[in-house]
Design a protein around this motif. Structure first.
Motif, short mmCIF file in Angstrom:
data_model
loop_
_atom_site.label_atom_id
_atom_site.label_comp_id
_atom_site.label_asym_id
_atom_site.label_seq_id
_atom_site.Cartn_x
_atom_site.Cartn_y
_atom_site.Cartn_z
N ARG A 14 6.66 -1.28 0.49
CA ARG A 14 6.35 0.10 0.51
C ARG A 14 6.67 0.58 2.12
NH1 ARG A 14 1.14 3.05 -2.34
NH2 ARG A 14 1.83 5.17 -2.00
N ARG A 15 5.93 -0.33 2.90
CA ARG A 15 5.66 -0.05 4.29
C ARG A 15 7.15 -0.03 5.21
NH1 ARG A 15 1.05 0.55 6.79
NH2 ARG A 15 -0.88 0.05 5.81
N ALA A 16 7.93 -0.91 4.69
CA ALA A 16 9.39 -1.09 4.98
C ALA A 16 10.24 -0.14 4.60
CB ALA A 16 9.88 -2.49 4.66
N VAL A 17 10.11 0.58 3.54
CA VAL A 17 11.05 1.74 3.01
C VAL A 17 10.23 2.93 3.26
CG1 VAL A 17 11.66 2.92 1.01
CG2 VAL A 17 11.79 0.22 1.09
N LEU A 18 9.15 3.28 3.24
CA LEU A 18 8.49 4.44 3.60
C LEU A 18 8.23 4.69 5.11
CD1 LEU A 18 6.73 5.08 0.33
CD2 LEU A 18 8.92 5.98 0.92
N GLY A 19 7.71 3.75 5.76
CA GLY A 19 7.28 3.43 6.90
C GLY A 19 5.79 3.64 7.06
N ASP A 20 5.32 2.94 8.01
CA ASP A 20 3.75 2.86 8.24
C ASP A 20 3.14 4.00 8.06
OD1 ASP A 20 3.73 -0.22 8.21
OD2 ASP A 20 4.06 -0.11 10.38
N LYS A 21 3.74 5.04 9.05
CA LYS A 21 2.99 6.25 8.98
C LYS A 21 2.91 7.07 7.90
CE LYS A 21 3.28 10.56 11.58
NZ LYS A 21 4.14 11.56 12.66
N HIS A 22 3.63 6.98 7.02
CA HIS A 22 3.69 7.70 5.61
C HIS A 22 2.66 6.85 4.83
CE1 HIS A 22 4.47 9.49 1.75
NE2 HIS A 22 4.50 8.29 1.43
N VAL A 23 2.53 5.55 4.93
CA VAL A 23 1.65 4.55 4.01
C VAL A 23 0.23 4.57 4.49
CG1 VAL A 23 1.13 2.38 3.10
CG2 VAL A 23 3.60 3.22 3.31
N ASP A 24 0.05 4.63 5.95
CA ASP A 24 -1.30 4.75 6.53
C ASP A 24 -1.85 6.37 6.13
OD1 ASP A 24 -1.02 2.31 7.36
OD2 ASP A 24 -0.85 2.94 9.29
N ARG A 25 -0.98 7.37 6.23
CA ARG A 25 -1.43 8.68 5.71
C ARG A 25 -1.99 8.48 4.29
NH1 ARG A 25 2.59 11.13 7.58
NH2 ARG A 25 3.66 11.25 5.60
N THR A 26 -1.19 7.92 3.55
CA THR A 26 -1.59 7.87 2.18
C THR A 26 -2.86 7.21 1.61
OG1 THR A 26 1.01 8.05 1.36
CG2 THR A 26 -0.63 7.38 -0.27
N LEU A 27 -2.92 5.90 2.31
CA LEU A 27 -4.05 5.17 1.98
C LEU A 27 -5.32 6.15 2.80
CD1 LEU A 27 -2.69 1.84 3.03
CD2 LEU A 27 -3.17 2.77 0.70
N SER A 28 -5.11 6.75 3.71
CA SER A 28 -6.36 7.27 4.44
C SER A 28 -6.62 8.49 3.35
CB SER A 28 -5.94 8.02 5.69
OG SER A 28 -5.08 9.08 5.67
N GLN A 29 -5.93 8.85 2.51
CA GLN A 29 -6.36 10.02 1.61
C GLN A 29 -6.76 9.52 0.25
OE1 GLN A 29 -2.78 12.50 1.66
NE2 GLN A 29 -3.12 13.14 3.89
N LEU A 30 -7.13 8.27 0.09
CA LEU A 30 -7.34 7.62 -1.17
C LEU A 30 -8.94 8.36 -1.76
CD1 LEU A 30 -6.78 3.82 -0.81
CD2 LEU A 30 -5.39 5.54 -2.18
N THR A 31 -9.05 8.51 -2.80
CA THR A 31 -10.25 9.18 -3.30
C THR A 31 -10.63 8.34 -4.80
OG1 THR A 31 -9.13 10.75 -4.96
CG2 THR A 31 -9.42 11.61 -2.64
N PRO A 32 -11.77 8.58 -5.17
CA PRO A 32 -11.90 7.99 -6.64
C PRO A 32 -10.90 8.46 -7.68
CG PRO A 32 -14.06 8.78 -5.71
CD PRO A 32 -13.00 9.21 -4.71
N LEU A 33 -10.38 9.52 -7.56
CA LEU A 33 -9.54 10.00 -8.59
C LEU A 33 -8.07 9.37 -8.29
CD1 LEU A 33 -8.49 12.18 -10.75
CD2 LEU A 33 -8.02 13.62 -9.08
N ASN A 34 -7.62 9.03 -7.25
CA ASN A 34 -6.48 8.69 -6.96
C ASN A 34 -6.18 7.14 -6.42
OD1 ASN A 34 -6.73 8.48 -4.16
ND2 ASN A 34 -5.60 10.25 -3.72
N GLU A 35 -7.21 6.60 -6.09
CA GLU A 35 -7.23 5.08 -5.84
C GLU A 35 -6.48 4.10 -6.72
OE1 GLU A 35 -10.14 1.86 -3.36
OE2 GLU A 35 -10.90 3.51 -4.37
#
Length: 131
Positions: A14-35
């Motif tokens: 996922r990091r290799a394809v989408l890039g660290d910036k995208h993945v880090d942004r996604t992970l920083s937005q984890l919630t009980p709903l989407n985790e």
């Protein structure tokens, strides 16, 4: 392979394809709903399917973009248009893919994708990305 191994393998791809910036942004937005959903995506989409030996990432990117054009999934399509460059896909190949999709997905879908691709290219050019 255990779920934890699939997750780590998936996160690497996922990091290799989408890039660290995208993945880090996604992970920083984890919630009980989407985790759990994000974990599922990482394990199965990226850790199981994208790591299979039968297709190179370049081919997977092209197939994914074609399917997203057909399904009219703009947000995912924009993400995968950007990510395709990390898999060696060229602008000319994307242009040909969009042209080809006009036959099988319809002119409106291809036209919308052509505009979206231009937007992605312009953003990348403005940021100094050579893709």
């Amino acid at each position: 392979m255990k779920d934890e191994e699939h997750y780590q393998q998936g996160m690497d791809v996922r990091r290799a394809v989408l890039g660290d910036k995208h993945v880090d942004r996604t992970l920083s937005q984890l919630t009980p709903l989407n985790e759990e959903f994000q974990n599922f995506i990482t394990r199965y989409a990226w850790g199981d399917i994208w790591t299979r030996p039968g297709l190179e990432r370049h081919t997977r990117s092209m197939i994914t973009i074609a399917m997203l054009i057909a399904l009219n999934r703009e947000a995912e399509l924009k993400m995968h248009l950007r990510a395709a460059f990390n898999n060696g896909v060229t602008r000319d190949e994307l242009k040909e893919l969009i042209m080809h999709s006009a036959l099988y997905c319809g002119l409106p879908a291809a036209n919308a994708t052509m505009h979206l691709a231009q937007q992605v290219f312009d953003e990348m050019d403005a940021a100094g990305y050579a893709g």
